[in-house]
Design an enzyme around this catalytic site. Structure first.
Site, PDB file in Angstrom:
ATOM      1  N   HIS A 198      44.460  41.179  35.698  1.00  0.00           N
ATOM      2  CA  HIS A 198      43.650  42.102  34.906  1.00  0.00           C
ATOM      3  C   HIS A 198      44.019  43.555  35.188  1.00  0.00           C
ATOM      4  O   HIS A 198      43.303  44.263  35.893  1.00  0.00           O
ATOM      5  CB  HIS A 198      42.163  41.849  35.157  1.00  0.00           C
ATOM      6  CG  HIS A 198      41.643  40.650  34.431  1.00  0.00           C
ATOM      7  ND1 HIS A 198      40.522  39.948  34.842  1.00  0.00           N
ATOM      8  CD2 HIS A 198      42.081  40.026  33.312  1.00  0.00           C
ATOM      9  CE1 HIS A 198      40.306  38.944  34.007  1.00  0.00           C
ATOM     10  NE2 HIS A 198      41.246  38.973  33.076  1.00  0.00           N
TER      11      HIS A 198
ATOM     12  N   HIS B 280      44.513  33.548  37.162  1.00  0.00           N
ATOM     13  CA  HIS B 280      43.109  33.142  37.197  1.00  0.00           C
ATOM     14  C   HIS B 280      42.915  31.629  37.106  1.00  0.00           C
ATOM     15  O   HIS B 280      41.829  31.123  37.350  1.00  0.00           O
ATOM     16  CB  HIS B 280      42.350  33.806  36.038  1.00  0.00           C
ATOM     17  CG  HIS B 280      42.567  35.281  35.972  1.00  0.00           C
ATOM     18  ND1 HIS B 280      43.447  35.872  35.088  1.00  0.00           N
ATOM     19  CD2 HIS B 280      42.044  36.288  36.710  1.00  0.00           C
ATOM     20  CE1 HIS B 280      43.446  37.183  35.269  1.00  0.00           C
ATOM     21  NE2 HIS B 280      42.617  37.459  36.256  1.00  0.00           N
TER      22      HIS B 280
ATOM     23  N   CYS C 102      46.513  31.597  41.354  1.00  0.00           N
ATOM     24  CA  CYS C 102      46.416  31.958  42.767  1.00  0.00           C
ATOM     25  C   CYS C 102      46.120  30.707  43.593  1.00  0.00           C
ATOM     26  O   CYS C 102      45.225  29.930  43.245  1.00  0.00           O
ATOM     27  CB  CYS C 102      45.305  32.985  42.966  1.00  0.00           C
ATOM     28  SG  CYS C 102      44.988  33.349  44.708  1.00  0.00           S
TER      29      CYS C 102
ATOM     30  N   GLU D  69      38.698  32.757  35.352  1.00  0.00           N
ATOM     31  CA  GLU D  69      38.708  31.879  36.522  1.00  0.00           C
ATOM     32  C   GLU D  69      37.633  30.809  36.428  1.00  0.00           C
ATOM     33  O   GLU D  69      37.853  29.648  36.775  1.00  0.00           O
ATOM     34  CB  GLU D  69      38.514  32.696  37.807  1.00  0.00           C
ATOM     35  CG  GLU D  69      38.602  31.830  39.058  1.00  0.00           C
ATOM     36  CD  GLU D  69      38.281  32.571  40.343  1.00  0.00           C
ATOM     37  OE1 GLU D  69      37.761  31.928  41.273  1.00  0.00           O
ATOM     38  OE2 GLU D  69      38.567  33.779  40.425  1.00  0.00           O
TER      39      GLU D  69
ATOM     40  N   CYS E 137      37.656  34.909  48.219  1.00  0.00           N
ATOM     41  CA  CYS E 137      38.957  35.020  48.879  1.00  0.00           C
ATOM     42  C   CYS E 137      38.976  36.149  49.913  1.00  0.00           C
ATOM     43  O   CYS E 137      38.160  37.069  49.886  1.00  0.00           O
ATOM     44  CB  CYS E 137      40.068  35.200  47.848  1.00  0.00           C
ATOM     45  SG  CYS E 137      40.210  36.859  47.170  1.00  0.00           S
TER      46      CYS E 137
ATOM     47  N   SER F   3      38.276  43.565  35.326  1.00  0.00           N
ATOM     48  CA  SER F   3      38.597  43.011  36.641  1.00  0.00           C
ATOM     49  C   SER F   3      37.313  42.770  37.424  1.00  0.00           C
ATOM     50  O   SER F   3      36.618  43.714  37.811  1.00  0.00           O
ATOM     51  CB  SER F   3      39.507  43.978  37.408  1.00  0.00           C
ATOM     52  OG  SER F   3      39.562  43.635  38.771  1.00  0.00           O
ATOM     53  N   SER F   4      37.013  41.509  37.681  1.00  0.00           N
ATOM     54  CA  SER F   4      35.779  41.162  38.394  1.00  0.00           C
ATOM     55  C   SER F   4      35.741  41.786  39.776  1.00  0.00           C
ATOM     56  O   SER F   4      34.747  42.395  40.174  1.00  0.00           O
ATOM     57  CB  SER F   4      35.656  39.636  38.505  1.00  0.00           C
ATOM     58  OG  SER F   4      34.544  39.285  39.306  1.00  0.00           O
TER      59      SER F   4
END
Length: 317
Positions: free
Chosen positions: A49, A82, A104, A134, A203, A231-232
């Site tokens: 993102h 994602h 990821c 995600e 993460c 972007s979270s």
């Protein structure tokens, strides 16, 4: 402005900040695919993102698409960091497309957890943001109805599950650590037999960047998070800064977005970057401040990150 008339400004630069190992791996997969197979290489959704990153890859020959029906048969296609629902690679195979999965590894870990809980006959509660890629990818690992999504502690208080003695929870990897802890505490109080992840799903990069912001926020007149509006993890950094005592916390994508009238003349600001924002954009923001202030940059010590994720074997040649 005359250099001698510039107001003084201290900038506290948070550490760690910016790219995480998962983002670096995803970008590297697209770059290596372009080198190995030549342009165009198609990418389903934004690889990460950040528009700056996406536009840079577009200049090198990457073509970003929403769905696989936009990708020709026989073409190379990369799935974003994602993660994707299970039907996406199946669809790529049906269309005879060669796909590379840039999910990821820490997101893939959550997928594996979800499948394990499902095999064990547990209903799964996922803590995450509805509509985020995600979340869509994780929920798409299992049949519809196997996972119930909740976003807040209030929803944790009211969620209904098929069997209160046979449930587990998983989380999106980029959530607020504090918010998630409150939600998990609520679930554990309501469901004593709740099965937890073997290792926390949020993460390391998200956790470390939030901790770094907490370290500096209360000492800043303003805090800037360099990152994308979708972007979270970047949006969570703004929220973390506000809760940690810096009410003037803003998300900016590029230095050109800075509103100098509203910024005024702070004495000290904090600067950090979301996990999908490159360092060049941080330096761009610092340079913009140097044009208007007598800037002293202080790098704040933080956790040292040495995580590296390998790219797919097919691209290592």
């Amino acid at each position: 402005m005359n250099v001698h008339n510039r107001p003084p400004l201290e900038i506290l630069l948070a550490n760690p900040r910016g790219f995480c190992a998962g983002v670096e791996r995803a970008i590297q997969i697209v770059e290596r695919a372009l080198e190995k197979y030549g342009a165009p290489v198609y990418v389903r959704h934004e690889i990460v993102h950040n528009r700056f990153v996406v536009e840079g890859l577009e200049k090198r020959g990457a073509v970003f698409v929403e769905e696989l029906d936009e990708v020709p048969s026989g073409a190379v296609v990369v799935f974003s960091a994602h993660g994707v629902p299970k039907w996406v690679p199946q669809d790529a195979e049906r269309r005879e497309q060669f796909y590379l999965d840039a999910t990821c590894p820490l997101v893939s870990k959550v997928h594996v957890e979800a499948e394990r809980h499902f095999r064990d006959g547990l209903h799964i509660i996922m803590i995450g943001h509805a509509g985020h890629p995600e979340v869509i990818g994780t929920m798409g690992q299992l049949p519809e109805g196997a996972i119930t999504l909740i976003e807040t502690a209030a929803q944790a208080e009211s969620v209904v599950v098929p069997d209160e003695n046979r449930i587990a929870f998983i989380t999106q990897t980029t959530l607020s650590v504090d918010d998630t802890s409150e939600i998990v505490d609520t679930l554990k109080r309501r469901f004593p037999s709740l099965s937890s992840p073997r290792k926390e799903d949020i993460c390391y990069a998200t956790t470390n960047r939030q901790s770094a912001v907490k370290q500096i926020a209360e000492n800043c007149d303003m805090l800037l998070v360099v990152g994308a509006t979708n972007s979270s993890n970047s949006k969570r950094l703004v929220e973390v800064a506000e809760r940690a005592g810096c009410q003037r916390s803003l998300l900016v994508q590029r230095a050109a977005e800075l509103d100098w009238d509203s910024i005024g003349t702070p004495g000290r600001i904090g600067v950090t970057a979301g996990a999908s924002a490159p360092e060049v954009l941080v330096q761009e923001v610092l340079d913009a401040f140097r044009e208007r202030f007598a800037v002293q940059v202080t790098e704040v010590d933080g956790v040292s990150e040495d995580v590296i994720f390998k790219i797919p074997r097919v691209l290592r040649d």
